[in-house]
Design an enzyme around this catalytic site. Sequence first.
Site, PDB file in Angstrom:
ATOM      1  N   CYS A 254       0.929  -1.376  -0.128  1.00 22.59           N
ATOM      2  CA  CYS A 254      -0.028  -0.128  -0.113  1.00 22.59           C
ATOM      3  C   CYS A 254       0.876   1.252  -0.020  1.00 22.59           C
ATOM      4  O   CYS A 254       1.608   1.244   0.792  1.00 22.59           O
ATOM      5  CB  CYS A 254      -0.955   0.150   1.183  1.00 22.59           C
ATOM      6  SG  CYS A 254      -1.810   1.603   1.546  1.00 22.59           S
ATOM      7  N   ARG A 355     -15.587  -4.035 -18.521  1.00 21.76           N
ATOM      8  CA  ARG A 355     -15.769  -2.838 -19.037  1.00 21.76           C
ATOM      9  C   ARG A 355     -16.952  -1.843 -18.186  1.00 21.76           C
ATOM     10  O   ARG A 355     -17.304  -0.879 -18.287  1.00 21.76           O
ATOM     11  CB  ARG A 355     -16.392  -2.887 -20.469  1.00 21.76           C
ATOM     12  CG  ARG A 355     -17.652  -3.817 -20.543  1.00 21.76           C
ATOM     13  CD  ARG A 355     -17.794  -4.148 -22.213  1.00 21.76           C
ATOM     14  NE  ARG A 355     -18.815  -5.096 -22.197  1.00 21.76           N
ATOM     15  CZ  ARG A 355     -20.056  -4.846 -22.805  1.00 21.76           C
ATOM     16  NH1 ARG A 355     -20.442  -3.681 -22.866  1.00 21.76           N
ATOM     17  NH2 ARG A 355     -20.993  -5.850 -22.533  1.00 21.76           N
TER      18      ARG A 355
END
Length: 427
Positions: A254, A355
């Site tokens: 992170c 998508r």
Amino acid sequence: MNDLKEFLTFDDVVIVPGASPVEPGEVNISSNITPSISLSIPVISSPMDTVTEHRMAILLARAGALGVIHRNMPREEQARQVSLVKKASPSIWSEVPRIPADVEVAAAFIFMDETGAGAAVILGPNGFEGVILRPGVDAGYWYGKAEALRLLYSTVKPLPTIDSDGLLRVGAAISPFDVERARMLDRAGADVLVVDVAHLHNANAISALARLSKEVSAEIVAGNLGTKEGVLDVLSRVENVAGLRVGISSGSICSTGEVAGAAVPTLTAVMNAREALEELGLHGKIPIIADGGVRNPGDAAKAIIAGASVVMGGRIFAGTEESPAPKIRVGGKVYKPYRGMASRGAMERRFAADRYSKPSKAIEEGVEGLVPYRGSALEVLAEFASGLQAALGYAGAPSIRDAWTKGRLARVSAVGIREVRPHDIMT
Ligand code: IMP
């Protein structure tokens, strides 16, 4: 501003040894990830595309833990991954003898006597039909499906993570904004939907989750959260929250803390969530899942003593055989790639593969790298199971619930941190 809070992290604290009524081997580490889902080993794998797909999830559930399938793929594919786990047989089926359903009971007993097996699985034309136990092992030989499996497993430890039909349990990551994905995963049989956003304490995300939670029957773990206010806001606005995933910016891959400067280390996030739940009288009823930065069983035990029920890990599983990443050989050593889900590579794949979901942010909040290959994830689980037992043994806590009340953490100085690790020798 003069009154800045201090956020403690795993290395800031140690477990205070306490009088233990039991030996470490007798410590019961079973716990719950939601009120209805219990785990023999309270460790689950992160929904990340270099950590958890069906293979990891199957192995972990078979061994008494749980995997959460990542969402960096089209909805249909994630739902297929969930159904692959639900269709997989719990491993015990391959370890105990199988007897066709049309074999006489007496013949089955003779077979078990000869092979020394205490139990056998009965297979009919549609697969699993029941379990037969050798007389003396237990009275009777036919049971309902779930009970039969439970009986069978009770002879083998740890208990696999199975649902009431005897099927392996599996978690799946969701976005609060993708109701269609959540519905598909729910239909595919996901037992728990784990919200997978970096900062759930956001008005739009909470409203979206409130709507989504009414559309699915699977239990929902909400996250990530780090503050008491965040937990209180989510619980007041979203019905049916069955667990809290907490920790902001502690993940090994992170970079949020660097890029955005925001963080609540996992240990502090657990303490904050516990404070909120205790205020509502819900600690122990809504499990806390400590997510990010867990490196070893000691860290896991500290999170549990602070109030967590379960820990989630990415890096600890990334280098294992069952992670979906390929093995890579560098200078005679074997590694596997591991990357943050907000890293460039992961965000590019998300864009190409699905998508319906666009990269949510323009900046990267994760990094990509390699971790050493380390064999099967079963070894990680074994290490965590016995390490947790040892840690809770030191804490004087025979179970996780006892750890919340009897376990104590103490702060160590920066010098002390160096001393409590191996030091001053050449390795
Ligand atoms: P680890 O166990 O220390 O490797 O941390 C894994 C956790 O990091 C995951 O469960 C996520 O909560 C978090 N995470 C995953 N990807 C990213 C990222 O790209 N940026 C920040 N945090 C991430």
